[in-house]
Design a protein around this motif. Structure first.
Motif, mmCIF file in Angstrom:
data_model
loop_
_atom_site.group_PDB
_atom_site.id
_atom_site.type_symbol
_atom_site.label_atom_id
_atom_site.label_comp_id
_atom_site.label_asym_id
_atom_site.label_seq_id
_atom_site.Cartn_x
_atom_site.Cartn_y
_atom_site.Cartn_z
ATOM 1 N N GLY A 140 -22.187 14.637 -5.306
ATOM 2 C CA GLY A 140 -21.928 14.935 -3.906
ATOM 3 C C GLY A 140 -23.144 14.718 -3.028
ATOM 4 O O GLY A 140 -23.030 14.220 -1.893
ATOM 5 N N LYS A 141 -24.318 15.078 -3.527
ATOM 6 C CA LYS A 141 -25.543 14.882 -2.747
ATOM 7 C C LYS A 141 -25.844 13.409 -2.546
ATOM 8 O O LYS A 141 -26.483 13.016 -1.567
ATOM 9 C CB LYS A 141 -26.712 15.582 -3.433
ATOM 10 N N ALA A 142 -25.375 12.578 -3.481
ATOM 11 C CA ALA A 142 -25.621 11.132 -3.374
ATOM 12 C C ALA A 142 -24.619 10.446 -2.458
ATOM 13 O O ALA A 142 -24.990 9.559 -1.681
ATOM 14 C CB ALA A 142 -25.580 10.488 -4.764
ATOM 15 N N ILE A 143 -23.326 10.850 -2.519
ATOM 16 C CA ILE A 143 -22.292 10.072 -1.814
ATOM 17 C C ILE A 143 -21.486 10.882 -0.809
ATOM 18 O O ILE A 143 -20.657 10.316 -0.091
ATOM 19 C CB ILE A 143 -21.322 9.408 -2.814
ATOM 20 N N GLY A 144 -21.709 12.218 -0.733
ATOM 21 C CA GLY A 144 -20.959 13.029 0.208
ATOM 22 C C GLY A 144 -19.766 13.711 -0.428
ATOM 23 O O GLY A 144 -19.520 13.594 -1.629
ATOM 24 N N ASP A 145 -19.002 14.451 0.413
ATOM 25 C CA ASP A 145 -17.920 15.277 -0.122
ATOM 26 C C ASP A 145 -16.594 14.542 -0.267
ATOM 27 O O ASP A 145 -15.630 15.097 -0.796
ATOM 28 C CB ASP A 145 -17.729 16.527 0.729
ATOM 29 N N GLN A 146 -16.523 13.296 0.210
ATOM 30 C CA GLN A 146 -15.334 12.467 0.033
ATOM 31 C C GLN A 146 -15.759 11.028 -0.218
ATOM 32 O O GLN A 146 -16.784 10.572 0.288
ATOM 33 C CB GLN A 146 -14.426 12.495 1.262
ATOM 34 N N VAL A 147 -14.953 10.337 -1.010
ATOM 35 C CA VAL A 147 -15.209 8.916 -1.239
ATOM 36 C C VAL A 147 -13.876 8.222 -1.461
ATOM 37 O O VAL A 147 -12.981 8.774 -2.109
ATOM 38 C CB VAL A 147 -16.154 8.701 -2.449
#
Length: 228
Positions: A158-165
């Protein structure tokens, strides 16, 4: 600054070049290119046997468990399903040992598609051998269809790509029971696990999709930062 050596798992397959057809060590170039873009030096690892696993882990700064054919059910005491393509037990044995050694040595791991399944089985987890039977549909197996995943914001993923992908990740198998020390950190809207992490590890992340196909992927950047 020297580039960290990053091992990438590979196939033994018959290959043709010129008039020759021979067994070859094969790896899609997208993995090596992604490692190179992120600042690493890619090294393709042939699944020769278990004798070199500890040497690989000592010499490498990170490991990519690459995608490919499904993990054979015998690796997690599951039942064979005739709809699942023939496995590669020699590759399973090598990659399971490599995953266990990298977890033990705290070497960064990025496990992709099949690689996520390898990481889960290496830690004692199990897989759903044919996901459409469990869900009653083929939504996860539809090629080219994007879907949105929820990601734990407190996780390394999550810290790398955020809370949604939004990803395209067709697959017939999935995590059933998580292995020891693993956390689920990304889910489809039907709660199928599509991202896992090794608790307390420097960087032990598995994803169901293929981040190496994204020319600006933040996950490879985070993986490489851990490898440095």
């Amino acid at each position: 600054m020297s580039r960290p050596l990053i091992g990438i798992t590979a196939y033994f397959e018959a290959a043709r070049w010129s008039d020759w057809v021979r067994e070859a060590v094969l790896s899609p170039p997208s993995y090596a290119k992604a490692v190179d873009r992120a600042g690493g030096a890619p090294v393709v690892l042939p699944p020769l046997g278990l004798h070199a696993v500890d040497d690989y882990v000592r010499g490498l700064r990170g490991v990519v468990l690459a995608g490919g054919v499904e993990v054979d059910a015998s690796a997690y005491n599951g039942e064979h399903d005739d709809r699942v393509p023939e496995g590669q037990p020699h590759r399973d044995r090598f990659e399971l040992a490599l995953a266990r050694a990298a977890v033990k040595a705290d070497v960064p791991i990025l496990a992709i598609a099949r690689g996520m399944h390898v990481l889960n089985v290496a830690q004692g987890g199990t897989l759903i051998p044919w996901l459409p039977d469990v869900l009653g549909n083929h939504h996860h197996a539809e090629p080219g269809k994007p879907h949105t995943l929820q990601v734990s914001v407190s996780s390394k993923l999550g810290k790398a790509i955020g809370d949604q992908v939004e990803v395209v990740a067709p697959h017939h198998q999935s995590v059933r029971r998580l292995g020891t020390g693993l956390l689920a950190v990304a889910w489809a809207d039907d709660q199928i696990v599509e991202g896992i992490e090794v608790q307390g590890h420097r960087f032990g992340v598995g994803v169901q999709w293929h981040p190496e196909r994204d020319l600006e992927d933040r996950l490879f950047d985070a993986f490489m930062e851990a490898a440095r």
